[in-house]
Design a protein around this motif. Structure first.
Motif, PDB file in Angstrom:
ATOM      1  N   ASN A  76       0.827  -1.214   0.000  1.00 59.02           N
ATOM      2  CA  ASN A  76       0.000   0.000   0.000  1.00 59.02           C
ATOM      3  C   ASN A  76       0.860   1.262   0.000  1.00 59.02           C
ATOM      4  O   ASN A  76       0.587   2.223   0.722  1.00 59.02           O
ATOM      5  N   GLY A  77       1.870   1.253  -0.844  1.00 57.62           N
ATOM      6  CA  GLY A  77       2.759   2.401  -0.940  1.00 57.62           C
ATOM      7  C   GLY A  77       2.236   3.440  -1.907  1.00 57.62           C
ATOM      8  O   GLY A  77       1.711   3.115  -2.981  1.00 57.62           O
ATOM      9  N   LEU A  78       2.381   4.703  -1.538  1.00 54.48           N
ATOM     10  CA  LEU A  78       1.970   5.817  -2.403  1.00 54.48           C
ATOM     11  C   LEU A  78       3.228   6.516  -2.900  1.00 54.48           C
ATOM     12  O   LEU A  78       3.969   7.118  -2.115  1.00 54.48           O
ATOM     13  N   TYR A  79       3.463   6.444  -4.206  1.00 53.38           N
ATOM     14  CA  TYR A  79       4.648   7.035  -4.828  1.00 53.38           C
ATOM     15  C   TYR A  79       4.258   8.337  -5.523  1.00 53.38           C
ATOM     16  O   TYR A  79       3.240   8.417  -6.205  1.00 53.38           O
ATOM     17  N   ARG A  80       5.082   9.364  -5.353  1.00 51.30           N
ATOM     18  CA  ARG A  80       4.865  10.649  -6.009  1.00 51.30           C
ATOM     19  C   ARG A  80       6.155  11.081  -6.692  1.00 51.30           C
ATOM     20  O   ARG A  80       7.242  10.947  -6.127  1.00 51.30           O
ATOM     21  N   GLU A  81       6.020  11.609  -7.896  1.00 52.39           N
ATOM     22  CA  GLU A  81       7.159  12.151  -8.637  1.00 52.39           C
ATOM     23  C   GLU A  81       6.644  13.295  -9.500  1.00 52.39           C
ATOM     24  O   GLU A  81       5.949  13.081 -10.491  1.00 52.39           O
ATOM     25  N   GLY A  82       6.986  14.516  -9.120  1.00 47.72           N
ATOM     26  CA  GLY A  82       6.470  15.666  -9.847  1.00 47.72           C
ATOM     27  C   GLY A  82       4.951  15.716  -9.769  1.00 47.72           C
ATOM     28  O   GLY A  82       4.363  15.631  -8.689  1.00 47.72           O
ATOM     29  N   SER A  83       4.313  15.804 -10.932  1.00 41.66           N
ATOM     30  CA  SER A  83       2.851  15.835 -10.972  1.00 41.66           C
ATOM     31  C   SER A  83       2.235  14.444 -10.921  1.00 41.66           C
ATOM     32  O   SER A  83       1.015  14.296 -10.779  1.00 41.66           O
ATOM     33  N   TYR A  84       3.095  13.416 -11.003  1.00 39.82           N
ATOM     34  CA  TYR A  84       2.566  12.041 -10.998  1.00 39.82           C
ATOM     35  C   TYR A  84       2.289  11.578  -9.569  1.00 39.82           C
ATOM     36  O   TYR A  84       3.122  11.742  -8.673  1.00 39.82           O
ATOM     37  N   VAL A  85       1.116  10.999  -9.377  1.00 42.90           N
ATOM     38  CA  VAL A  85       0.754  10.402  -8.093  1.00 42.90           C
ATOM     39  C   VAL A  85       0.325   8.962  -8.359  1.00 42.90           C
ATOM     40  O   VAL A  85      -0.557   8.711  -9.182  1.00 42.90           O
ATOM     41  N   GLY A  86       0.960   8.025  -7.689  1.00 46.96           N
ATOM     42  CA  GLY A  86       0.678   6.611  -7.921  1.00 46.96           C
ATOM     43  C   GLY A  86      -0.686   6.182  -7.410  1.00 46.96           C
ATOM     44  O   GLY A  86      -1.463   6.975  -6.866  1.00 46.96           O
ATOM     45  N   SER A  87      -0.952   4.905  -7.578  1.00 46.57           N
ATOM     46  CA  SER A  87      -2.252   4.334  -7.225  1.00 46.57           C
ATOM     47  C   SER A  87      -2.422   4.110  -5.734  1.00 46.57           C
ATOM     48  O   SER A  87      -3.527   3.880  -5.252  1.00 46.57           O
ATOM     49  N   GLY A  88      -1.303   4.139  -4.986  1.00 46.65           N
ATOM     50  CA  GLY A  88      -1.367   3.804  -3.565  1.00 46.65           C
ATOM     51  C   GLY A  88      -1.263   2.317  -3.312  1.00 46.65           C
ATOM     52  O   GLY A  88      -1.478   1.857  -2.182  1.00 46.65           O
ATOM     53  N   ARG A  89      -0.895   1.556  -4.357  1.00 43.38           N
ATOM     54  CA  ARG A  89      -0.791   0.096  -4.214  1.00 43.38           C
ATOM     55  C   ARG A  89       0.637  -0.400  -4.471  1.00 43.38           C
ATOM     56  O   ARG A  89       0.826  -1.567  -4.814  1.00 43.38           O
ATOM     57  N   ALA A  90       1.617   0.481  -4.328  1.00 43.33           N
ATOM     58  CA  ALA A  90       3.008   0.051  -4.540  1.00 43.33           C
ATOM     59  C   ALA A  90       3.352  -1.079  -3.570  1.00 43.33           C
ATOM     60  O   ALA A  90       2.861  -1.132  -2.444  1.00 43.33           O
ATOM     61  N   PHE A  91       4.232  -1.976  -4.036  1.00 44.48           N
ATOM     62  CA  PHE A  91       4.530  -3.202  -3.285  1.00 44.48           C
ATOM     63  C   PHE A  91       6.009  -3.543  -3.448  1.00 44.48           C
ATOM     64  O   PHE A  91       6.589  -3.385  -4.524  1.00 44.48           O
ATOM     65  N   MET A  92       6.604  -4.046  -2.377  1.00 44.00           N
ATOM     66  CA  MET A  92       7.979  -4.539  -2.421  1.00 44.00           C
ATOM     67  C   MET A  92       8.143  -5.583  -1.333  1.00 44.00           C
ATOM     68  O   MET A  92       7.586  -5.445  -0.240  1.00 44.00           O
ATOM     69  N   ALA A  93       8.878  -6.637  -1.626  1.00 46.96           N
ATOM     70  CA  ALA A  93       9.151  -7.665  -0.615  1.00 46.96           C
ATOM     71  C   ALA A  93      10.592  -8.136  -0.751  1.00 46.96           C
ATOM     72  O   ALA A  93      11.128  -8.219  -1.861  1.00 46.96           O
TER      73      ALA A  93
ATOM     74  N   GLU B 256      12.332  18.727  -4.312  1.00 46.09           N
ATOM     75  CA  GLU B 256      11.882  17.357  -4.087  1.00 46.09           C
ATOM     76  C   GLU B 256      11.715  16.658  -5.425  1.00 46.09           C
ATOM     77  O   GLU B 256      11.028  17.143  -6.320  1.00 46.09           O
ATOM     78  N   LEU B 257      12.339  15.488  -5.563  1.00 48.23           N
ATOM     79  CA  LEU B 257      12.272  14.713  -6.799  1.00 48.23           C
ATOM     80  C   LEU B 257      11.189  13.656  -6.743  1.00 48.23           C
ATOM     81  O   LEU B 257      10.473  13.423  -7.725  1.00 48.23           O
ATOM     82  N   ASN B 258      11.073  12.960  -5.612  1.00 47.11           N
ATOM     83  CA  ASN B 258      10.062  11.916  -5.479  1.00 47.11           C
ATOM     84  C   ASN B 258       9.899  11.583  -4.005  1.00 47.11           C
ATOM     85  O   ASN B 258      10.730  11.961  -3.171  1.00 47.11           O
ATOM     86  N   SER B 259       8.836  10.864  -3.706  1.00 45.59           N
ATOM     87  CA  SER B 259       8.621  10.408  -2.333  1.00 45.59           C
ATOM     88  C   SER B 259       7.851   9.105  -2.343  1.00 45.59           C
ATOM     89  O   SER B 259       7.158   8.782  -3.315  1.00 45.59           O
ATOM     90  N   MET B 260       8.001   8.326  -1.278  1.00 42.29           N
ATOM     91  CA  MET B 260       7.257   7.080  -1.099  1.00 42.29           C
ATOM     92  C   MET B 260       6.788   6.998   0.349  1.00 42.29           C
ATOM     93  O   MET B 260       7.574   7.205   1.284  1.00 42.29           O
ATOM     94  N   THR B 261       5.514   6.725   0.524  1.00 45.51           N
ATOM     95  CA  THR B 261       4.946   6.508   1.848  1.00 45.51           C
ATOM     96  C   THR B 261       4.301   5.132   1.867  1.00 45.51           C
ATOM     97  O   THR B 261       3.397   4.851   1.063  1.00 45.51           O
ATOM     98  N   TRP B 262       4.760   4.256   2.764  1.00 48.37           N
ATOM     99  CA  TRP B 262       4.231   2.898   2.841  1.00 48.37           C
ATOM    100  C   TRP B 262       3.049   2.851   3.807  1.00 48.37           C
ATOM    101  O   TRP B 262       3.094   3.444   4.889  1.00 48.37           O
ATOM    102  N   GLY B 263       2.030   2.112   3.406  1.00 42.26           N
ATOM    103  CA  GLY B 263       0.870   1.946   4.266  1.00 42.26           C
ATOM    104  C   GLY B 263       1.044   0.829   5.273  1.00 42.26           C
ATOM    105  O   GLY B 263       0.485   0.876   6.375  1.00 42.26           O
ATOM    106  N   SER B 264       1.841  -0.190   4.897  1.00 33.25           N
ATOM    107  CA  SER B 264       2.008  -1.354   5.775  1.00 33.25           C
ATOM    108  C   SER B 264       3.372  -1.981   5.554  1.00 33.25           C
ATOM    109  O   SER B 264       3.863  -2.053   4.416  1.00 33.25           O
TER     110      SER B 264
END
Length: 361
Positions: A50-67, A219-227
């Motif tokens: 449930n990660g939310l990625y942002r880069e410039g005007s782009y805003v992700g879906s809020g479903r980014a995933f990494m394991a 600011e170039l980009n950011s990531m906020t993890w939900g879980s």
């Protein structure tokens, strides 16, 4: 997520002068601050969701995933998401999968380094000696208004990173590096600031990171993890490319990629397939594979392939652009300018060609 989180390099590390705490002292306190060395050693896997990625005007879906999982497994993009268009991971070697045109590439160079340098679910300092990592105390610094200890970390392949450890919390506050923002760009010095530490089964993990350009503070980009979950024993198949039956075109594209360092083989295979399968439209797939070749540093093979593609599809703006990009990477700025100009004549709205033409001096 962007694949271009490339090889980490040292930006600035001044020699240590008159500091009391050693590098090992700081690392011990850092491990204790996160939950203790023993508890960190028990972390066998970490799942970020449930990660939310942002880069410039782009805003992700809020479903980014990494394991990540021991001994060396990693996946970016939810392996259970059947709608995903891209995945990358490490299962003993680095790979990328693209739904369109439906191919798997095993990466080398910077793309490989970006994945393999971030495999450890317990973080960079836990059991660092066993991992072949070296650390060195360097000058103190400040980040985002906070004082920090400087630790120069050198991985076993010689790649370096400058870690800033907060003087009050002993948690990682930032990592400084120099890397291209895009696949073929010049290195940019950045600082990745990590924050919002939370306890996950007794171990602190940062839930937010923000990358800024050091020179401007932009600011170039950011990531906020939900879980974040640890020790959930993810299945082994998560970490390998998807299994699927290749079409003749997909098989051909992967074979071209494997041959990328041999220009004669690339030319031969391309002509043979086009003669045998004249009914198959290869244009978009060739453009994509040519780009992957360039990304892996095989400009000669890519130029041969994209030259033939542009010749076979003279009406295509994107083919002219792909050919021009290969020439630019190979150092032929005159030829690249001609192809970018031709791409714009074929399609005046081709922004990639406009930007590329403006970047040639």
């Amino acid at each position: 997520m962007k694949w271009f989180v490339l090889t980490v390099m040292l930006v600035t590390a001044l020699p240590l002068q008159g500091q009391s705490l050693s590098a090992d002292d700081i690392v011990v306190r850092h491990l204790n601050a996160r939950g203790g060395a023993q508890r960190l050693r028990s972390v066998e896997s970490a799942i970020y969701s449930n990660g939310l990625y942002r880069e410039g005007s782009y805003v992700g879906s809020g479903r980014a995933f990494m394991a990540m999982a021991l001994p060396y497994f990693k996946i970016v993009s939810d392996p259970t998401d059947t709608s995903a268009s891209f995945r990358e991971g490490y299962d003993g070697s680095a790979w990328e999968w693209y739904r369109s045109p439906g191919i798997v590439v095993r990466t080398v160079g910077a793309a490989n380094a970006a994945i393999r340098h971030n495999l450890d679910p317990d973080g960079p300092f836990s059991e660092y000696r066993e991992k072949g990592t070296r650390i060195e105390r360097v000058a103190d610094a400040s980040t985002d208004g906070r004082l920090a200890y400087g630790i120069l970390l050198t991985l076993r392949d010689g790649v370096r990173a400058l870690y800033l450890i907060d003087k009050e919390t002993f948690l990682i506050a930032a990592v400084r590096k120099a890397q291209p923002i895009h696949a073929f760009g010049a290195p940019v010095s950045t600082e990745e600031r990590v924050s919002d530490y939370r306890s996950v089964d007794g171990v602190l993990f940062p839930f937010r990171s923000t990358e800024v350009e050091i020179a401007t503070g932009k600011e170039l980009n950011s990531m906020t993890w939900g879980s974040i979950e640890i020790n959930k024993k993810p299945p082994r198949e998560w970490f390998s490319p998807p299994s699927f039956a290749r079409t003749p075109l997909q098989e051909f594209l992967e074979q071209l990629y494997y041959e990328r360092a041999d220009t004669s083989a690339v030319r031969w295979s391309y002509i043979a397939f086009r003669r045998a399968h004249g009914e198959i439209d290869t244009r978009e797939g060739i453009e994509m594979v040519g780009y992957q070749m360039l990304k892996m540093g095989d400009a000669s093979g890519a130029t041969v392939l994209l030259t033939m593609n542009a010749s076979d599809f003279p009406w295509s703006s994107s083919s002219a652009f792909g050919f021009g990009r290969a020439l630019a990477v190979a150092g032929d700025t005159t030829g690249a300018r001609q192809q970018f100009t031709r791409a714009l004549k074929l399609d005046p709205t081709n922004k990639a060609a406009t930007d590329a033409l403006a970047s040639i001096h």
